[in-house]
Design an enzyme around this catalytic site. Structure first.
Site, PDB file in Angstrom:
ATOM      1  N   LYS A 189      44.342 -54.779 -39.819  1.00 28.60           N
ATOM      2  CA  LYS A 189      44.494 -54.593 -41.397  1.00 28.60           C
ATOM      3  C   LYS A 189      45.249 -55.781 -41.990  1.00 28.60           C
ATOM      4  CE  LYS A 189      46.496 -53.197 -44.857  1.00 28.60           C
ATOM      5  NZ  LYS A 189      46.547 -53.955 -45.912  1.00 28.60           N
ATOM      6  N   PRO A 190      44.349 -56.496 -42.361  1.00 24.99           N
ATOM      7  CA  PRO A 190      45.176 -57.898 -43.079  1.00 24.99           C
ATOM      8  C   PRO A 190      45.436 -57.291 -44.543  1.00 24.99           C
ATOM      9  CG  PRO A 190      42.799 -57.972 -43.141  1.00 24.99           C
ATOM     10  CD  PRO A 190      43.020 -56.836 -42.739  1.00 24.99           C
ATOM     11  N   GLU A 192      46.049 -57.121 -48.560  1.00 28.98           N
ATOM     12  CA  GLU A 192      45.190 -56.812 -49.238  1.00 28.98           C
ATOM     13  C   GLU A 192      44.625 -57.930 -50.146  1.00 28.98           C
ATOM     14  OE1 GLU A 192      47.960 -54.876 -49.100  1.00 28.98           O
ATOM     15  OE2 GLU A 192      47.891 -53.579 -50.700  1.00 28.98           O
ATOM     16  N   THR A 244      60.682 -55.860 -44.922  1.00 28.55           N
ATOM     17  CA  THR A 244      61.669 -55.010 -44.276  1.00 28.55           C
ATOM     18  C   THR A 244      61.595 -53.433 -44.705  1.00 28.55           C
ATOM     19  OG1 THR A 244      63.331 -56.540 -43.861  1.00 28.55           O
ATOM     20  CG2 THR A 244      63.996 -54.245 -44.014  1.00 28.55           C
ATOM     21  N   ALA A 245      61.186 -53.450 -46.097  1.00 24.20           N
ATOM     22  CA  ALA A 245      60.938 -51.766 -46.604  1.00 24.20           C
ATOM     23  C   ALA A 245      59.853 -51.286 -45.692  1.00 24.20           C
ATOM     24  CB  ALA A 245      60.773 -52.204 -48.058  1.00 24.20           C
ATOM     25  N   LEU A 258      55.865 -41.534 -31.200  1.00 20.12           N
ATOM     26  CA  LEU A 258      56.505 -42.131 -30.031  1.00 20.12           C
ATOM     27  C   LEU A 258      55.298 -43.229 -29.667  1.00 20.12           C
ATOM     28  CD1 LEU A 258      57.463 -38.874 -28.301  1.00 20.12           C
ATOM     29  CD2 LEU A 258      58.992 -40.947 -29.294  1.00 20.12           C
ATOM     30  N   GLU A 264      58.157 -57.394 -37.241  1.00 21.67           N
ATOM     31  CA  GLU A 264      58.616 -58.883 -37.496  1.00 21.67           C
ATOM     32  C   GLU A 264      58.623 -58.529 -39.140  1.00 21.67           C
ATOM     33  OE1 GLU A 264      58.803 -61.241 -35.780  1.00 21.67           O
ATOM     34  OE2 GLU A 264      58.046 -60.787 -33.777  1.00 21.67           O
ATOM     35  N   CYS A 298      58.822 -66.436 -44.133  1.00 23.11           N
ATOM     36  CA  CYS A 298      59.883 -65.433 -43.474  1.00 23.11           C
ATOM     37  C   CYS A 298      60.992 -66.297 -42.837  1.00 23.11           C
ATOM     38  CB  CYS A 298      59.455 -64.411 -42.619  1.00 23.11           C
ATOM     39  SG  CYS A 298      58.261 -65.450 -41.314  1.00 23.11           S
ATOM     40  N   GLU A 396      65.914 -61.423 -50.294  1.00 21.47           N
ATOM     41  CA  GLU A 396      64.817 -62.260 -49.860  1.00 21.47           C
ATOM     42  C   GLU A 396      64.079 -62.506 -51.262  1.00 21.47           C
ATOM     43  OE1 GLU A 396      61.661 -60.853 -47.668  1.00 21.47           O
ATOM     44  OE2 GLU A 396      61.507 -62.507 -46.508  1.00 21.47           O
ATOM     45  N   LYS A 466      68.701 -57.621 -36.409  1.00 24.75           N
ATOM     46  CA  LYS A 466      69.177 -56.820 -37.699  1.00 24.75           C
ATOM     47  C   LYS A 466      68.086 -56.206 -38.443  1.00 24.75           C
ATOM     48  CE  LYS A 466      72.462 -59.893 -39.426  1.00 24.75           C
ATOM     49  NZ  LYS A 466      73.594 -60.563 -39.940  1.00 24.75           N
ATOM     50  N   GLY A 469      63.982 -57.159 -38.031  1.00 29.46           N
ATOM     51  CA  GLY A 469      62.988 -56.389 -36.877  1.00 29.46           C
ATOM     52  C   GLY A 469      63.425 -56.587 -35.408  1.00 29.46           C
TER      53      GLY A 469
HETATM   54  P1  NAD Z   1      54.351 -55.966 -47.105  1.00 27.43           P
HETATM   55  O1  NAD Z   1      55.315 -55.199 -46.306  1.00 27.43           O
HETATM   56  O2  NAD Z   1      54.135 -55.663 -48.648  1.00 27.43           O
HETATM   57  O3  NAD Z   1      52.831 -55.636 -46.386  1.00 27.43           O
HETATM   58  C1  NAD Z   1      52.659 -56.123 -45.225  1.00 27.43           C
HETATM   59  C2  NAD Z   1      51.479 -55.440 -44.685  1.00 27.43           C
HETATM   60  O4  NAD Z   1      51.711 -54.043 -44.887  1.00 27.43           O
HETATM   61  C3  NAD Z   1      50.114 -55.632 -45.746  1.00 27.43           C
HETATM   62  O5  NAD Z   1      49.057 -55.532 -44.896  1.00 27.43           O
HETATM   63  C4  NAD Z   1      50.226 -54.284 -46.451  1.00 27.43           C
HETATM   64  O6  NAD Z   1      48.806 -53.968 -46.978  1.00 27.43           O
HETATM   65  C5  NAD Z   1      50.728 -53.278 -45.319  1.00 27.43           C
HETATM   66  N1  NAD Z   1      51.274 -52.147 -45.825  1.00 27.43           N
HETATM   67  C6  NAD Z   1      51.786 -51.720 -47.093  1.00 27.43           C
HETATM   68  N2  NAD Z   1      52.337 -50.327 -47.146  1.00 27.43           N
HETATM   69  C7  NAD Z   1      52.109 -50.000 -46.147  1.00 27.43           C
HETATM   70  C8  NAD Z   1      51.857 -48.520 -45.454  1.00 27.43           C
HETATM   71  N3  NAD Z   1      52.511 -47.503 -46.238  1.00 27.43           N
HETATM   72  N4  NAD Z   1      51.643 -48.386 -44.384  1.00 27.43           N
HETATM   73  C9  NAD Z   1      51.032 -49.424 -43.484  1.00 27.43           C
HETATM   74  N5  NAD Z   1      50.754 -50.896 -43.836  1.00 27.43           N
HETATM   75  C10 NAD Z   1      51.228 -50.832 -45.287  1.00 27.43           C
HETATM   76  O7  NAD Z   1      54.681 -57.720 -47.023  1.00 27.43           O
HETATM   77  P2  NAD Z   1      53.845 -58.718 -47.804  1.00 27.43           P
HETATM   78  O8  NAD Z   1      54.443 -58.943 -49.290  1.00 27.43           O
HETATM   79  O9  NAD Z   1      52.658 -58.868 -47.347  1.00 27.43           O
HETATM   80  O10 NAD Z   1      54.702 -60.139 -46.738  1.00 27.43           O
HETATM   81  C11 NAD Z   1      55.746 -60.567 -47.196  1.00 27.43           C
HETATM   82  C12 NAD Z   1      57.018 -60.157 -46.194  1.00 27.43           C
HETATM   83  O11 NAD Z   1      56.455 -60.157 -44.849  1.00 27.43           O
HETATM   84  C13 NAD Z   1      58.100 -60.707 -46.288  1.00 27.43           C
HETATM   85  O12 NAD Z   1      59.477 -59.928 -46.263  1.00 27.43           O
HETATM   86  C14 NAD Z   1      58.490 -61.692 -45.299  1.00 27.43           C
HETATM   87  O13 NAD Z   1      59.736 -61.921 -44.702  1.00 27.43           O
HETATM   88  C15 NAD Z   1      57.781 -60.783 -44.286  1.00 27.43           C
HETATM   89  N6  NAD Z   1      57.218 -61.673 -43.296  1.00 27.43           N
HETATM   90  C16 NAD Z   1      57.779 -61.435 -41.916  1.00 27.43           C
HETATM   91  C17 NAD Z   1      57.217 -62.493 -41.140  1.00 27.43           C
HETATM   92  C18 NAD Z   1      58.037 -62.313 -39.648  1.00 27.43           C
HETATM   93  O14 NAD Z   1      57.526 -62.921 -38.579  1.00 27.43           O
HETATM   94  N7  NAD Z   1      59.150 -61.724 -39.362  1.00 27.43           N
HETATM   95  C19 NAD Z   1      56.299 -63.184 -41.172  1.00 27.43           C
HETATM   96  C20 NAD Z   1      55.776 -63.289 -42.172  1.00 27.43           C
HETATM   97  C21 NAD Z   1      56.006 -62.617 -43.225  1.00 27.43           C
END
Ligand code: NAD
Length: 493
Positions: A189-190, A192, A244-245, A258, A264, A298, A396, A466, A469
């Site tokens: 699921k990429p 949107e 993170t949220a 489970l 990440e 990130c 962030e 922390k 992830g």
């Molecule tokens: P996001 O959390 O808004 O979305 C990430 C993915 O989760 C999207 O595909 C989104 O459609 C999906 N999603 C949203 N709600 C969902 C739900 N209820 N259930 C399942 N999937 C759901 O993040 P974003 O804005 O796309 O990306 C930016 C964030 O990602 C930043 O916080 C960044 O730091 C983090 N990030 C982390 C890494 C890493 O390797 N740690 C790499 C890249 C980005």
């Protein structure tokens, strides 16, 4: 940042409406609903993608399950899987110009950086995982039992991969390549807003010989199709990259079910400059650390900590250098910083810069939008004199913004660096080898860079501590996270 000059001929692509990829077939969503995809450098709609329903997602999971259970991929030898994964890498290299055009028009990535960063890293991930597929396995265990004991590393089954908007190609391959190397099936699921390269990769995986049903790509909203993937009982692991949220929510659902998860999540890395650093070299790394991918990184380094004797010098150099970073059309080969991927991200940056102004911070560079062709541009921005408790430092921002703070001692630098909820990356600039090792050991982060920034490679694991992830991508650790260990003990009686 290495900018290549072999991108001059890459132009904005024409992309027809895209469909879901389920069980080796392209199909419309059950609802017929579509999402517009916008070019962030113009604000114009370039195409649309199908918006999957929960029923579509269920069909994708069932296809992945059937593919796993009948062994069309999972029962191949590691060597056979490796041959196909290597072919994926070859096709990524052969079709690089097409991939760059799609990724750039969708995400706003400068074409000159998209080749060495996004495209080549993707090819290398498949090559690296192809090698792992041939060498990974269980091991013999010495035991006083009168038995022959050994472990097997078996694939998990169906992997649900959920990826964010900022590195669509790299972060989908960082899940799909090791998942496939280990013999799993995948439902991806990429994000949107930026799903186009995932759909192109579905074509490439098929052309390379990955059988139907083994990789399925389901585009749509996180709150519906992403949530359905998280909740689906037919999924054996969730590999999530995002905020993170949302990660906190995803981990709690996986916990209820489970299911193993890799998380990440967000980052807010500190970049420490000690007074013994090579300042000229450090400046390059500092700028790369916060403007790379327009700060939507990130593992970017948005919090600069400078030892006090160098503080004003570094601010002066940044004030001179940062306005000269080429910001503009991602299809112009000289561009280093493109637009942000969506207008909502620019608005978020504006809010944080406004907070900084209200806190009487010094804006050293930038601090405003760049009005260009209707795109979502923000000037690379440097802000000094904030306190460590400021939201601008703690949260962030995920844009091209650098905050700069002074420090007086090594211990203070470490405390400031570790003083946020995040722990994805960290870095330091120093000419003192002993200090490099000492400080690297004390920084709370999944990866620490010394005397450069963003040195990433498929062989080197990354991931968070922390609230950034847990679990690791890249390296043999990634492959292991897509397997389960089974012990076999055979009596010799
Ligand atoms: P996001 O959390 O808004 O979305 C990430 C993915 O989760 C999207 O595909 C989104 O459609 C999906 N999603 C949203 N709600 C969902 C739900 N209820 N259930 C399942 N999937 C759901 O993040 P974003 O804005 O796309 O990306 C930016 C964030 O990602 C930043 O916080 C960044 O730091 C983090 N990030 C982390 C890494 C890493 O390797 N740690 C790499 C890249 C980005």
């Amino acid at each position: 940042m290495t900018v290549t000059d072999d991108t001059v001929s890459i132009t904005r692509p024409q992309i027809g409406p895209r469909q879901l990829f389920i069980d080796g077939q392209w199909r419309e969503s059950g609802s017929g609903t579509r999402t517009d995809i916008v070019d962030p450098s113009t604000g114009q709609v370039v195409t649309s993608v199908a918006e999957a329903t929960e029923e579509d997602l269920d069909a994708a999971v069932q296809a992945a399950r059937a593919a796993f259970d009948d062994g069309r991929w999972s029962a191949l030898s590691g060597r056979e899987r490796a041959r196909i994964l290597n072919r994926v890498a070859e096709l990524v290299r052969e079709r690089a110009d097409e991939i760059i055009a799609v990724e750039s028009v969708n995400v706003g990535k400068p074409v000159s950086l998209c080749r060495p960063v996004d495209v080549l890293t993707t090819a290398e991930q498949y090559e690296y995982c192809a090698a792992l597929a041939q060498t990974a396995g269980g091991s013999n265990r010495e035991t006083p039992l009168n038995a022959h004991a050994y472990t097997r590393r078996e694939p998990l089954g169906v992997v649900g991969a959920i990826t964010p908007f900022n590195f669509p190609l790299i972060l989908s391959s960082s899940k799909i390549a090791p998942a496939l190397a280990a013999g799993n099936s995948v439902v991806h699921k990429p994000a949107e807003d930026t799903p186009l390269s995932a759909l192109l990769m579905a074509e490439i995986l098929t052309e390379a010989g990955v059988p139907a049903g083994v990789v399925n790509v389901v585009t749509g909203k996180g709150s519906t199709v992403g949530e359905a993937l998280l909740q689906h009982q037919g999924v054996d692991k969730i590999a999530f990259t995002g905020s993170t949220a949302i990660g906190r929510h995803a981990a709690s659902v996986a916990g209820q079910n489970l299911k193993p998860v890799t998380m990440e999540l967000g980052g807010n890395a500190a970049h420490i400059v000690f007074a013994d650093a090579d300042v000229e070299k450090a400046i390059g790394a500092i700028i790369k650390g916060f403007v790379f991918n327009t700060g939507q990184f990130c593992m970017g380094g948005p919090r600069l900590l400078v030892e006090r004797p160098l503080y004003e010098t570094v601010l002066t150099i940044l004030g001179d250098a940062v306005p000269g970073v080429p910001v503009g059309d991602p299809f112009d080969p000289s561009t280093v910083v493109g637009p942000m991927a969506a207008d909502k991200h620019v608005r978020k940056v504006e809010e944080y810069v406004q907070i900084a102004r209200e806190e009487n911070a010094r804006i050293i560079a930038g601090g405003e939008r760049l009005d260009l062709s209707g795109g979502f541009y923000y000037k690379p921005t440097v802000i000094a004199d904030l306190t460590n408790s400021s939201r601008v430092v703690q949260e962030e921002i995920f844009g091209p913004v650098l905050t700069v703070q002074p420090f007086d001692t090594e211990d203070e630098a470490i405390a400031l660096a570790n003083g946020t909820e995040y722990g994805l990356a960290a870095g330091l600039q120093t000419g003192n080898v002993a200090r490099a090792h000492r400080v690297a050991a004390k920084l709370q982060a999944g990866i620490v860079w010394v005397n450069d920034w963003a040195m990433l490679d498929p062989a080197v694991p990354f991931g968070g501590v922390k609230n950034s992830g847990f679990g690791r991508e890249y390296g043999p650790e990634a492959l292991e996270s897509y397997t389960k260990v089974k012990s076999v003990v055979i009596s010799l009686e």
